[in-house]
Design a protein around this motif. Structure first.
Motif, PDB file in Angstrom:
ATOM      1  N   GLY A 106      29.417  69.755  53.121  1.00 36.32           N
ATOM      2  CA  GLY A 106      28.928  69.428  51.795  1.00 36.32           C
ATOM      3  C   GLY A 106      30.046  69.388  50.771  1.00 36.32           C
ATOM      4  O   GLY A 106      31.114  69.954  50.975  1.00 36.32           O
ATOM      5  N   ALA A 107      29.788  68.711  49.686  1.00 38.10           N
ATOM      6  CA  ALA A 107      30.757  68.650  48.600  1.00 38.10           C
ATOM      7  C   ALA A 107      30.061  68.884  47.277  1.00 38.10           C
ATOM      8  O   ALA A 107      29.759  67.925  46.595  1.00 38.10           O
ATOM      9  CB  ALA A 107      31.473  67.304  48.598  1.00 38.10           C
ATOM     10  N   PRO A 108      29.741  70.053  46.831  1.00 39.83           N
ATOM     11  CA  PRO A 108      29.929  71.347  47.476  1.00 39.83           C
ATOM     12  C   PRO A 108      28.805  71.736  48.423  1.00 39.83           C
ATOM     13  O   PRO A 108      28.982  72.602  49.275  1.00 39.83           O
ATOM     14  CB  PRO A 108      29.984  72.312  46.304  1.00 39.83           C
ATOM     15  N   THR A 109      27.607  71.139  48.305  1.00 39.10           N
ATOM     16  CA  THR A 109      26.502  71.482  49.208  1.00 39.10           C
ATOM     17  C   THR A 109      25.984  70.218  49.875  1.00 39.10           C
ATOM     18  O   THR A 109      26.206  69.101  49.404  1.00 39.10           O
ATOM     19  CB  THR A 109      25.345  72.163  48.452  1.00 39.10           C
ATOM     20  N   ILE A 110      25.245  70.403  50.962  1.00 43.67           N
ATOM     21  CA  ILE A 110      24.619  69.292  51.673  1.00 43.67           C
ATOM     22  C   ILE A 110      23.265  69.039  51.025  1.00 43.67           C
ATOM     23  O   ILE A 110      22.430  69.937  50.954  1.00 43.67           O
ATOM     24  CB  ILE A 110      24.450  69.624  53.170  1.00 43.67           C
ATOM     25  N   SER A 111      23.049  67.823  50.547  1.00 42.41           N
ATOM     26  CA  SER A 111      21.784  67.531  49.874  1.00 42.41           C
ATOM     27  C   SER A 111      20.666  67.406  50.896  1.00 42.41           C
ATOM     28  O   SER A 111      20.819  66.787  51.935  1.00 42.41           O
ATOM     29  CB  SER A 111      21.902  66.232  49.067  1.00 42.41           C
ATOM     30  N   GLY A 112      19.544  68.039  50.597  1.00 43.73           N
ATOM     31  CA  GLY A 112      18.384  67.982  51.469  1.00 43.73           C
ATOM     32  C   GLY A 112      18.369  69.029  52.565  1.00 43.73           C
ATOM     33  O   GLY A 112      17.375  69.158  53.267  1.00 43.73           O
ATOM     34  N   ALA A 113      19.442  69.763  52.752  1.00 41.06           N
ATOM     35  CA  ALA A 113      19.491  70.785  53.805  1.00 41.06           C
ATOM     36  C   ALA A 113      18.930  72.096  53.276  1.00 41.06           C
ATOM     37  O   ALA A 113      19.180  72.475  52.130  1.00 41.06           O
ATOM     38  CB  ALA A 113      20.918  70.973  54.288  1.00 41.06           C
ATOM     39  N   LYS A 114      18.149  72.775  54.110  1.00 43.11           N
ATOM     40  CA  LYS A 114      17.539  74.047  53.728  1.00 43.11           C
ATOM     41  C   LYS A 114      17.576  75.008  54.897  1.00 43.11           C
ATOM     42  O   LYS A 114      17.490  74.600  56.054  1.00 43.11           O
ATOM     43  CB  LYS A 114      16.082  73.856  53.306  1.00 43.11           C
ATOM     44  N   VAL A 115      17.662  76.279  54.575  1.00 41.50           N
ATOM     45  CA  VAL A 115      17.542  77.346  55.561  1.00 41.50           C
ATOM     46  C   VAL A 115      16.374  78.208  55.102  1.00 41.50           C
ATOM     47  O   VAL A 115      16.366  78.704  53.980  1.00 41.50           O
ATOM     48  CB  VAL A 115      18.839  78.183  55.653  1.00 41.50           C
ATOM     49  N   SER A 116      15.374  78.354  55.959  1.00 38.85           N
ATOM     50  CA  SER A 116      14.211  79.155  55.588  1.00 38.85           C
ATOM     51  C   SER A 116      14.199  80.431  56.408  1.00 38.85           C
ATOM     52  O   SER A 116      14.643  80.469  57.547  1.00 38.85           O
ATOM     53  CB  SER A 116      12.917  78.365  55.808  1.00 38.85           C
TER      54      SER A 116
END
Length: 103
Positions: A50-60
């Motif tokens: 990611g730059a800085p985060t990955i869009s659409g990615a989630k950890v539940s």
């Protein structure tokens, strides 16, 4: 499959069905939580950065318990002055079970 996720200002490498001791989070025991600040993800050799985060990615995950860490002794002393002070500290943590990583 693993991901590096930012949880309350700290970065953790997490996989499915892993326990993580994160800094204390708001929520009741048994409540579900989602972390959307995924910095890196690996899906069977395919690495997404990611730059800085990955869009659409989630950890539940799910909050299992609120616990305290090991005791840390804080000892202060000044030589030849007769000054000694001993103090202890236990940090609060939240035990989280990682249930799913979604890219």
């Amino acid at each position: 499959m693993y991901a590096i996720v930012n949880i309350a200002g700290k970065q953790f490498k997490v996989t499915k069905d892993q326990f993580v001791y994160a800094p204390k989070l708001q929520g009741e025991t048994g409540a579900s939580v989602e972390f959307d600040e995924v910095l890196l993800a690996d899906d069977n050799g395919t690495v997404s950065i990611g730059a800085p985060t990955i869009s659409g990615a989630k950890v539940s995950g799910k909050i299992l318990d609120h616990v305290k860490g090991d005791k840390v002794i804080v000892f202060k002393k000044k030589r030849r002055k007769g000054y000694k002070k001993k103090n202890g500290h236990r940090q609060d943590f939240t035990k989280v079970l990682i249930e799913n990583i979604t890219l």
